[in-house]
Scaffold this motif. Structure first.
Motif, PDB file in Angstrom:
ATOM      1  N   GLU A  91      20.564  56.302  18.026  1.00 21.10           N
ATOM      2  CA  GLU A  91      19.624  55.140  17.461  1.00 21.10           C
ATOM      3  C   GLU A  91      20.749  54.621  16.805  1.00 21.10           C
ATOM      4  O   GLU A  91      20.359  54.116  16.182  1.00 21.10           O
ATOM      5  N   ASP A 114      21.202  60.451  22.935  1.00 20.06           N
ATOM      6  CA  ASP A 114      20.918  59.752  22.431  1.00 20.06           C
ATOM      7  C   ASP A 114      20.362  59.248  21.148  1.00 20.06           C
ATOM      8  O   ASP A 114      20.607  60.409  20.117  1.00 20.06           O
ATOM      9  N   ARG A 161      20.447  55.454   8.742  1.00 22.37           N
ATOM     10  CA  ARG A 161      20.486  54.089   9.580  1.00 22.37           C
ATOM     11  C   ARG A 161      22.021  53.934   9.827  1.00 22.37           C
ATOM     12  O   ARG A 161      22.950  53.997   9.153  1.00 22.37           O
TER      13      ARG A 161
END
Ligand SMILES: *Cc1c(COP(=O)(O)O)cnc(C)c1O
Length: 415
Positions: A265, A263, A227
């Protein structure tokens, strides 16, 4: 918040008010309009409504500017421990402050690691060495890696950072360093890149390319380490320095940025400096010499490269306007406006058409809010100028004029 017109030209400033300020605070004098800073912040917010915005503090760190920008709800990007200290003092929340380490001196890292335990700062590293040096100091705060995207942009080679080896970790080495940082227990939260200063309509292709590479990199890193909170694609939003240049189409830049990013995250972020403050400031300077020469009329003024270094350092153009009350009634002359410093480069503007200059005239230099006072120096034992901030009807001194005693006070040598 009012977002105002896309640009404030030098001709839009109220001459009478500027003359009054020069009378009260003397020259050379930087005048900063906090309302205009708010308008610039509002336009940025409107265009980049879903993105994270930080202010690159090095453009102008005077207290009223930092406080005004903080109050608009953006974060601060700091280039040194000193800037971090001043951003925190001006009220920026620690979590909104990022320190960008560029070959950081030990004192910077000592201070920032200490401050990070208290304030949750984010530290951006641009070399694997810095990771080791943070580990040695027991840093456990949030970490960001600056990539060298291999594309630069800028109004001058000296401000193009994107491809300069000095800045950032080579793009293809970032995933490896990111994994290493996570393995070593760092809280890796972001990626960063900055192409340079001066994104204009024509430069959008370089910007697009940088953002696209950062999007790709972010997808790779997220695949690898799980992440990321954010990807910051830097500052560099240009402002029109020439009176006939069009302002940047912020909406178009925002759309191009999002599209190139694709795109990912993670939150997309930008960190403009100049855009917040450039047209919110003017430099006022007084004519002390008018010298006709065979080539041009030299207009000698009390501000020079020590007051505003951009023309000497980057060959930058700054608009110059006569604020003489009867300027409109005078013939015009082609003039070179030069300062009091013993350097050939000490010229604020060449071949400028000005109303016939006279000794005692007040001149205003436009777009002086960014990298103006901030880059001033004491060369030639010139004390630095004063800064006054105007806010609506009120005007308050922000930085007092330096004296020669301020300069010599630092000397430790005695006979
Ligand atoms: C200087 C700088 C900026 C701001 O550049 P501007 O041209 O003032 O927008 C942003 N990020 C980094 C890392 C910088 O060094």
């Amino acid at each position: 918040m009012r977002s105002g017109p896309a640009v404030r030209r030098l001709s839009d400033w109220d001459a009478e008010r500027l003359r009054a300020l020069a009378g009260e605070y003397e020259t050379p004098l930087y005048v900063l309009d906090l309302d205009r800073v708010r308008e610039n912040a509002a336009r940025l917010r409107a265009a980049f409504d879903a993105e994270e915005i930080s202010y690159a503090a090095k453009a102008n760190t005077t207290r009223p500017v930092l406080e005004t920008i903080e109050s608009t709800g953006v974060g601060a990007e700091c280039a040194s421990a000193g800037e971090v200290e001043r951003a925190l003092a001006a009220g920026f929340g620690g979590g909104d402050v990022r320190y960008t380490a560029v070959n950081p001196p030990d004192e910077d890292l000592d201070y920032v690691v200490q401050a990070a335990t208290e304030h949750d700062l984010i530290v951006t590293i641009g070399a694997a060495d810095t990771l080791d040096r943070l580990a040695e100091r027991g840093f456990s705060g949030r970490l960001c890696i600056r990539a060298n995207p291999g594309v630069g942009a800028g109004h001058h080679e000296k401000v193009s950072t994107g491809a300069a080896p000095k800045f950032g970790v080579p793009l293809d080495r970032v995933p490896e360093l990111a994994s290493e940082a996570v393995d070593r227990g760092f809280d890796l939260v972001g990626l960063h890149a900055h192409a340079g200063s001066g994104i204009s309509g024509e430069d959008l292709q370089a910007h697009r390319e940088l953002v696209a590479r950062m999007g790709d990199l972010a997808r790779t890193v997220i695949d690898e380490v799980g992440r990321l909170e954010f990807v910051n694609v830097g500052g560099g939003l240009g402002v029109p320095y020439r009176e006939d240049e069009s302002p940047l189409d912020l909406e178009a830049v925002a759309a191009a940025t999002r599209e190139a990013f694709g795109d990912v995250e993670a939150t997309l972020g930008i960190e403009p400096g100049r855009y917040f403050v450039a047209d919110a400031g003017v430099l006022l300077t007084r004519v002390n010499t008018v010298k006709p020469t065979p080539e041009t009329t030299v207009v000698g003024v009390d501000a020079g490269m020590t007051t505003l270094v951009r023309p000497a350092m980057y060959d930058s153009y700054h608009a110059i306007r006569s604020l003489a009350p009867d300027a409109g009634a005078r013939e015009t002359t082609s003039a070179t406006v030069a300062g009091p410093i013993c350097e050939t480069a000490d010229v604020l503007g060449e071949d400028r058409s000005l109303p016939d200059p006279e000794r005692g005239d007040l001149l205003a230099v436009g777009n002086a809010g960014a990298y103006g006072y901030e880059m001033s120096s004491n060369y030639n034992s010139r004390p630095r100028p004063a800064v006054v901030a105007i806010d609506g009807e009120t005007a308050r001194p922000a930085v007092r004029r330096e004296t020669v005693a301020d300069i010599t006070e630092l000397e430790t040598w005695s006979k």
